[in-house]
Design an enzyme around this catalytic site. Structure first.
Site, PDB file in Angstrom:
ATOM      1  N   LYS A   5       0.855  -1.178   0.000  1.00  0.00           N
ATOM      2  CA  LYS A   5       0.000   0.000   0.000  1.00  0.00           C
ATOM      3  C   LYS A   5       0.893   1.231   0.000  1.00  0.00           C
ATOM      4  O   LYS A   5       1.901   1.286   0.694  1.00  0.00           O
ATOM      5  CB  LYS A   5      -0.898   0.004   1.230  1.00  0.00           C
TER       6      LYS A   5
ATOM      7  N   HIS B 217      10.599   9.710   5.606  1.00  0.00           N
ATOM      8  CA  HIS B 217      11.538   8.602   5.717  1.00  0.00           C
ATOM      9  C   HIS B 217      12.370   8.855   6.973  1.00  0.00           C
ATOM     10  O   HIS B 217      13.149   9.793   7.024  1.00  0.00           O
ATOM     11  CB  HIS B 217      12.415   8.557   4.459  1.00  0.00           C
TER      12      HIS B 217
ATOM     13  N   LYS C 246      18.913   9.730  -1.143  1.00  0.00           N
ATOM     14  CA  LYS C 246      18.828  10.846  -0.209  1.00  0.00           C
ATOM     15  C   LYS C 246      19.706  12.012  -0.647  1.00  0.00           C
ATOM     16  O   LYS C 246      20.754  11.818  -1.250  1.00  0.00           O
ATOM     17  CB  LYS C 246      19.248  10.367   1.181  1.00  0.00           C
TER      18      LYS C 246
ATOM     19  N   GLU D  90      12.969  -1.134   5.068  1.00  0.00           N
ATOM     20  CA  GLU D  90      14.036  -2.103   4.825  1.00  0.00           C
ATOM     21  C   GLU D  90      15.136  -1.900   5.845  1.00  0.00           C
ATOM     22  O   GLU D  90      15.162  -0.891   6.544  1.00  0.00           O
ATOM     23  CB  GLU D  90      14.598  -1.981   3.402  1.00  0.00           C
TER      24      GLU D  90
ATOM     25  N   ARG E 251      24.729  -2.461   7.162  1.00  0.00           N
ATOM     26  CA  ARG E 251      26.060  -1.881   6.909  1.00  0.00           C
ATOM     27  C   ARG E 251      26.086  -0.470   7.481  1.00  0.00           C
ATOM     28  O   ARG E 251      25.075   0.013   7.987  1.00  0.00           O
ATOM     29  CB  ARG E 251      26.281  -1.810   5.412  1.00  0.00           C
TER      30      ARG E 251
ATOM     31  N   VAL F 128      25.539   5.972   4.482  1.00  0.00           N
ATOM     32  CA  VAL F 128      26.174   7.204   3.981  1.00  0.00           C
ATOM     33  C   VAL F 128      26.035   8.326   5.018  1.00  0.00           C
ATOM     34  O   VAL F 128      26.991   9.050   5.314  1.00  0.00           O
ATOM     35  CB  VAL F 128      25.525   7.653   2.645  1.00  0.00           C
TER      36      VAL F 128
ATOM     37  N   ARG G 287      24.389  16.058   0.795  1.00  0.00           N
ATOM     38  CA  ARG G 287      25.206  15.260  -0.124  1.00  0.00           C
ATOM     39  C   ARG G 287      25.509  16.112  -1.346  1.00  0.00           C
ATOM     40  O   ARG G 287      24.596  16.649  -1.972  1.00  0.00           O
ATOM     41  CB  ARG G 287      24.458  14.009  -0.569  1.00  0.00           C
TER      42      ARG G 287
END
Lengths: 71, 446
Positions: free
Chosen positions: B201, B208, B237, B288, B292, B295, B338
């Site tokens: 959905k 986020h 991002k 998710e 690791r 960034v 970034r």
């Protein structure tokens, strides 16, 4: 007669046309990969593909000829 | 502790890992492709080994070449950085088989989170919330249409093995779903070797927000608060901050505890990040897990005072976390921008020669960059050339400091997203903390 050129450096991911194909202005002819992005390269004007100058996997620089078109 | 570590990465993150190793007295081995022969990370490491040609498949993704480099140089452990092989369970397993410590979780934990379908099952078992969806891969477009009708449009069509937004699309009607299914599945197959698709959905106007965790090998885990990462383009991002201006104490605690429950379910060890979508009513849903270093980890380091790479090394060496949840600081506010080598309007890549680079300096300013004046920005790798991170006593001070730093930042020779970053930081919407994942899609349209 016109040539379609790479608008940035990258690797040729796919050639989407072959000699003899008729293409329209604005049609994608080559898919480049640059910086992990797929960049479609379009024909600026219509024509018939006379020659494909780039192979899949080739490294090309900005301004390199990719496809030659005939009216 | 290890005496020598190989860094299986490049650019800013390789340099950042070298920095912590050096401080801890650990010798470093860099690896490099032909395109990176003159790169900073190669010069800064104690040793450097060439591993192949420019294309990542022939160098930075070449497991055998990297493990051979580790054996040749006598490195006891490998830090994978982010991207590349960092979430490759086969790489982690192959390293272990050759007696080299992979600085990260077990291959089993990587695999458990590598498939989004499997991850969702794990997360549900751990009792954490997930977005309503197809409960696994859909067999074909007909089944996709049937399930989408049940959960209601709009839905997200996603590739089970996807990443970076590839094979992913919002669909708002059955007609759109039918059109999108085959093309996205084919793209996922081409990129990830598997075209399996699933549905979720679509959460409208979400944020986020992600939780940073550290889990040691002795069953102890902590969460290092959240990062707000809603400002994205092409699902990558652009600006991140910590803490999130939207998250309150109750939500922070609930998300942190959910994150740790998920980690316990897979016996997770080392640093990791749980990504969540948060809707306007402050419901959160698991998206998710990145198994690791992330960034954007510097914003967490700025507010906690912890060095995440140091803790990755300590955990991999078997040390216990020396602190409890209630001892973790959360001071002030940090923002990261970034810096991408790309056209700020079309957001298309801009490879070329970086003729001049001037980095801002000053109190509360940190630069993590992989390039210098004269560097060649090749089309072979990611367009991110650096990260600018600032810290302030509060969000307003952090924003002001970031604006000053961006104004002092000079990039010549290639196009960069600096003009876009400056405009975002100056916007009312950013100042108000009104950052939802559609921020850049709707940029200039509100």
């Amino acid at each position: 007669m016109a040539t379609v050129q790479a608008n940035m450096a990258g690797i040729v991911l796919r050639v989407l046309v072959q000699p003899g194909d008729r293409v329209e202005a604005g049609q994608d002819v080559v898919m480049l990969e640059s910086m992990k992005m797929e960049i479609p390269i379009q024909a600026e004007q219509g024509g018939v593909v006379a020659e494909v100058l780039a192979n899949e996997g080739d490294f090309v620089n900005e301004g390199d000829d990719l496809v030659r078109l005939e009216d | 502790m290890f005496s020598k570590v190989l860094i299986a990465n490049r650019g800013e993150i390789a340099r950042r890992i070298i920095r912590t190793c050096r401080r801890m007295g650990i010798a470093t081995v860099a690896v490099y492709s032909d395109a990176d022969e003159k790169a900073l990370h190669v010069r800064e490491a104690d040793e450097a080994v060439r591993i192949g040609e420019a294309q990542v498949a022939k160098s930075y993704l070449n497991i055998d070449a990297i493990l051979r480099a580790a054996e040749q140089t006598g490195a006891e452990a490998i830090h994978p950085g982010y991207g590349l092989l960092s979430e490759n369970a086969d790489f982690a397993r192959a390293a272990a088989e050759r007696g080299i410590r992979f600085i990260g979780p077990s291959p089993e934990a990587i695999a458990a989170m590598g498939s989004k379908v499997a991850a969702r099952e794990t997360v549900k078992r751990a009792g954490a919330p997930v977005v309503p969806g197809s409960e696994g891969a859909v067999a074909d477009v007909e089944e996709a249409c049937r399930i989408a009708a049940e959960i209601g449009y709009p839905v997200m069509l996603k590739a089970s093995y996807g990443g970076g937004g590839i094979g992913m699309q919002v669909v708002r009607s059955e007609e759109e779903l039918r059109k999108a299914f085959a093309s996205n599945s084919a793209r996922a197959k081409a990129y990830f070797g598997n075209g399996e698709m699933f549905l979720e959905k679509r959460v409208e106007r979400p944020r986020h927000v992600e939780i940073q965790v550290l889990c040691d090998g002795h069953g102890h885990g902590v969460y290092l608060w959240e990062r707000e990462c809603s400002i994205q383009r092409r699902h990558q991002k652009v600006i991140e901050e910590a803490p999130s201006p939207f998250v309150d104490e109750a939500l922070r605690r609930n998300m942190g505890e959910a994150a740790l429950a998920i980690c316990r379910a897979i016996r997770y060890e080392n640093a990791g990040t749980l990504e969540f979508l948060v809707d306007e009513e402050k419901n959160f849903y698991f998206l998710e897990m990145n198994t690791r270093l992330q960034v954007e980890h510097p914003v967490t380091e700025m507010i906690t005072g912890l060095d995440l790479v140091e803790w990755q090394l300590r955990i991999a060496a078997g040390e216990p976390l020396g602190f409890r949840q209630d001892e973790i600081a959360r001071e002030g506010h940090a923002i990261e921008c970034r810096v991408y080598a790309e056209d700020p309007e079309k957001m298309l890549p801009s490879p070329g020669t970086l003729t001049r680079l001037v980095l801002p300096e000053g109190e509360g300013i940190r630069n993590d960059v992989g390039v210098e004046s004269g560097s060649e920005i090749t089309p072979f790798y990611d367009p991110m050339i650096g990260k600018l991170i600032v810290h302030g006593r509060d969000r307003a001070e952090a924003i002001a400091r970031m604006q000053q730093a961006l104004d002092a930042y000079v990039i010549e020779g290639i196009r960069s997203n600096l003009p876009l970053l400056r405009a975002i930081l100056a916007s009312d919407r950013f100042a108000a903390g009104d950052t939802t994942t559609d921020f850049l899609e709707t940029w200039g349209k509100r």
